[in-house]
Scaffold this active site. Structure first.
Site, PDB file in Angstrom:
ATOM      1  N   ARG A  94      19.590  44.183  27.028  1.00  0.00           N
ATOM      2  CA  ARG A  94      20.510  44.129  28.177  1.00  0.00           C
ATOM      3  C   ARG A  94      20.072  42.979  29.089  1.00  0.00           C
ATOM      4  O   ARG A  94      19.088  42.288  28.803  1.00  0.00           O
ATOM      5  CB  ARG A  94      20.546  45.465  28.942  1.00  0.00           C
ATOM      6  N   VAL A 117       6.908  46.297  23.781  1.00  0.00           N
ATOM      7  CA  VAL A 117       6.005  45.139  23.819  1.00  0.00           C
ATOM      8  C   VAL A 117       4.636  45.461  24.416  1.00  0.00           C
ATOM      9  O   VAL A 117       3.735  44.627  24.368  1.00  0.00           O
ATOM     10  CB  VAL A 117       6.643  43.933  24.561  1.00  0.00           C
ATOM     11  N   TYR A 133       4.710  42.572  41.145  1.00  0.00           N
ATOM     12  CA  TYR A 133       5.635  41.686  40.425  1.00  0.00           C
ATOM     13  C   TYR A 133       5.332  40.224  40.736  1.00  0.00           C
ATOM     14  O   TYR A 133       5.262  39.383  39.837  1.00  0.00           O
ATOM     15  CB  TYR A 133       7.073  42.041  40.813  1.00  0.00           C
ATOM     16  N   LYS A 176       4.121  37.400  37.933  1.00  0.00           N
ATOM     17  CA  LYS A 176       4.880  36.209  37.528  1.00  0.00           C
ATOM     18  C   LYS A 176       4.080  34.931  37.766  1.00  0.00           C
ATOM     19  O   LYS A 176       4.217  33.963  37.014  1.00  0.00           O
ATOM     20  CB  LYS A 176       6.229  36.185  38.242  1.00  0.00           C
TER      21      LYS A 176
HETATM   22  P1  NDP Z   1      16.502  44.161  33.244  1.00  0.00           P
HETATM   23  O1  NDP Z   1      15.741  45.227  33.954  1.00  0.00           O
HETATM   24  O2  NDP Z   1      17.975  44.101  33.386  1.00  0.00           O
HETATM   25  O3  NDP Z   1      16.123  44.150  31.689  1.00  0.00           O
HETATM   26  C1  NDP Z   1      14.790  44.211  31.295  1.00  0.00           C
HETATM   27  C2  NDP Z   1      14.723  44.214  29.799  1.00  0.00           C
HETATM   28  O4  NDP Z   1      13.332  44.312  29.404  1.00  0.00           O
HETATM   29  C3  NDP Z   1      15.442  45.405  29.197  1.00  0.00           C
HETATM   30  O5  NDP Z   1      16.050  45.043  27.980  1.00  0.00           O
HETATM   31  C4  NDP Z   1      14.283  46.368  28.954  1.00  0.00           C
HETATM   32  O6  NDP Z   1      14.526  47.311  27.929  1.00  0.00           O
HETATM   33  C5  NDP Z   1      13.212  45.405  28.496  1.00  0.00           C
HETATM   34  N1  NDP Z   1      11.886  46.003  28.533  1.00  0.00           N
HETATM   35  C6  NDP Z   1      11.220  46.472  29.601  1.00  0.00           C
HETATM   36  N2  NDP Z   1      10.046  46.982  29.227  1.00  0.00           N
HETATM   37  C7  NDP Z   1       9.966  46.823  27.876  1.00  0.00           C
HETATM   38  C8  NDP Z   1       8.994  47.163  26.910  1.00  0.00           C
HETATM   39  N3  NDP Z   1       7.841  47.768  27.248  1.00  0.00           N
HETATM   40  N4  NDP Z   1       9.231  46.850  25.608  1.00  0.00           N
HETATM   41  C9  NDP Z   1      10.393  46.242  25.254  1.00  0.00           C
HETATM   42  N5  NDP Z   1      11.356  45.910  26.136  1.00  0.00           N
HETATM   43  C10 NDP Z   1      11.138  46.202  27.434  1.00  0.00           C
HETATM   44  O7  NDP Z   1      15.848  42.792  33.789  1.00  0.00           O
HETATM   45  P2  NDP Z   1      16.432  41.315  33.813  1.00  0.00           P
HETATM   46  O8  NDP Z   1      17.312  41.088  32.661  1.00  0.00           O
HETATM   47  O9  NDP Z   1      16.907  41.023  35.186  1.00  0.00           O
HETATM   48  O10 NDP Z   1      15.068  40.497  33.651  1.00  0.00           O
HETATM   49  C11 NDP Z   1      14.692  39.862  32.439  1.00  0.00           C
HETATM   50  C12 NDP Z   1      13.491  38.973  32.750  1.00  0.00           C
HETATM   51  O11 NDP Z   1      13.866  38.019  33.740  1.00  0.00           O
HETATM   52  C13 NDP Z   1      12.297  39.736  33.326  1.00  0.00           C
HETATM   53  O12 NDP Z   1      11.094  39.185  32.847  1.00  0.00           O
HETATM   54  C14 NDP Z   1      12.439  39.501  34.816  1.00  0.00           C
HETATM   55  O13 NDP Z   1      11.213  39.642  35.478  1.00  0.00           O
HETATM   56  C15 NDP Z   1      12.952  38.080  34.830  1.00  0.00           C
HETATM   57  N6  NDP Z   1      13.633  37.693  36.042  1.00  0.00           N
HETATM   58  C16 NDP Z   1      14.790  38.284  36.453  1.00  0.00           C
HETATM   59  C17 NDP Z   1      15.420  37.854  37.602  1.00  0.00           C
HETATM   60  C18 NDP Z   1      16.696  38.446  38.089  1.00  0.00           C
HETATM   61  O14 NDP Z   1      17.122  38.099  39.207  1.00  0.00           O
HETATM   62  N7  NDP Z   1      17.352  39.322  37.346  1.00  0.00           N
HETATM   63  C19 NDP Z   1      14.878  36.780  38.431  1.00  0.00           C
HETATM   64  C20 NDP Z   1      13.654  36.222  37.911  1.00  0.00           C
HETATM   65  C21 NDP Z   1      13.070  36.658  36.765  1.00  0.00           C
HETATM   66  P3  NDP Z   1      14.713  48.914  28.245  1.00  0.00           P
HETATM   67  O15 NDP Z   1      16.176  49.113  28.426  1.00  0.00           O
HETATM   68  O16 NDP Z   1      14.155  49.555  27.021  1.00  0.00           O
HETATM   69  O17 NDP Z   1      13.916  49.210  29.494  1.00  0.00           O
END
Ligand code: NDP
Length: 255
Positions: free
Chosen positions: A21, A69, A162, A166
């Site tokens: 997602r 992960v 967080y 990062k």
């Molecule tokens: P979301 O919370 O929407 O999605 C996070 C994703 O990571 C999900 O698919 C989740 O899967 C997966 N995930 C979390 N923990 C694990 C795990 N232990 N093993 C496998 N998969 C895991 O976050 P975003 O899409 O917003 O963020 C994606 C990346 O971008 C992150 O690293 C975030 O820190 C970074 N980011 C996001 C920003 C934003 O504004 N959105 C800004 C800056 C950086 P599950 O459904 O299983 O939990």
């Protein structure tokens, strides 16, 4: 020189962690648009099915492997599943991430550990596991998803774990780039600003002043605007770029 061809990922295999997602699903889609075969790594089978259906409708060759992960065996399994499926792997996008909003004095040991486990330890674990393969094959690119939170302190919500995690991702990126450059392995990071996803409640009125009104472009970003930067860092278009942290934040960190 064929500039547009340098962005092509035809014949490459890309692995995206947390691609079920949010940004990860968008990054996978963009890498597929550029021609890569895809392996999505994640925990949620139902969410993965939705992403797989959407990408296959667009013609992508995409598979899914269940993996957390934070577990070494799962990460090794993800590498093996990718090699079994496609016979090679060229690109790793370390996207899976977690955030806890809490003032420093309220952060519990479990909160801290959870954020560090997913954002730092797992990025390290995946990088080492896939990086070993990349070093052996003398090619490969890693794109770590960092954040502008590794450079500034977000407000009004506090998120010390967080932010620290990062910053660690950015410096781990430089460390691995320095070590693996001689082997033809590039390691870069993308540092997004506020992008609309489950993690980032950009429409919440409590955050509007600091997140939107105070930003140069006065808006949040979308995954569609961010994902081409991952294609750039993963492709030969960035063949002389390593150890970089590419900021895509609508100018937020300029202030
Ligand atoms: P979301 O919370 O929407 O999605 C996070 C994703 O990571 C999900 O698919 C989740 O899967 C997966 N995930 C979390 N923990 C694990 C795990 N232990 N093993 C496998 N998969 C895991 O976050 P975003 O899409 O917003 O963020 C994606 C990346 O971008 C992150 O690293 C975030 O820190 C970074 N980011 C996001 C920003 C934003 O504004 N959105 C800004 C800056 C950086 P599950 O459904 O299983 O939990």
């Amino acid at each position: 020189m064929d500039t547009m061809a340098s962005f092509s990922l035809d014949g490459r295999v890309a692995v995206v962690t947390g691609g079920t997602r949010g940004l990860g699903a968008g990054f996978a889609e963009a890498l597929g648009d550029a021609g890569a075969k895809l392996m999505i790594v994640g925990r949620d089978v139902e969410a993965a099915e939705i992403v797989l259906d959407r990408l296959r409708d667009k013609g992508a060759d995409v598979r899914f492997v269940v993996a957390d992960v934070t577990r070494q065996d799962d990460v090794r399994g993800a590498l093996e599943a990718t090699l079994d499926a496609y016979g090679r792997v060229d690109i790793l996008v370390n996207n899976a991430g977690a955030c806890v909003h809490a003032p420093a004095l309220d952060v519990t040991p479990d909160d801290w550990r959870h954020v560090m486990d997913v954002n730092v330890d797992a990025v390290w674990r995946c990088s080492q596991t896939f990086g070993r393969h990349f070093v052996e094959q003398r090619s490969g690119t890693i794109v770590n998803i960092g954040s502008m939170s590794g450079m500034i302190v977000n407000r009004p919500q506090w998120q010390p774990a967080y932010n620290a995690s990062k910053a660690a991702v950015h410096h781990l990126t430089r460390s691995l780039a320095a070590e693996w450059g001689p082997y033809g392995v590039r390691v870069n990071a993308l540092a997004p600003g506020y992008i609309r996803t489950d993690m980032s409640p950009v429409d919440d009125p409590r955050f509007r002043q600091n997140w939107i009104e105070d930003a140069p472009m006065r808006r949040y970003g979308t995954v569609e605007e961010l994902a081409p930067a991952v294609v750039f860092l993963a492709s030969d278009a960035s063949s002389f770029v390593t150890g970089s942290v590419l900021v895509a934040d609508g100018g937020y960190t300029a202030f």
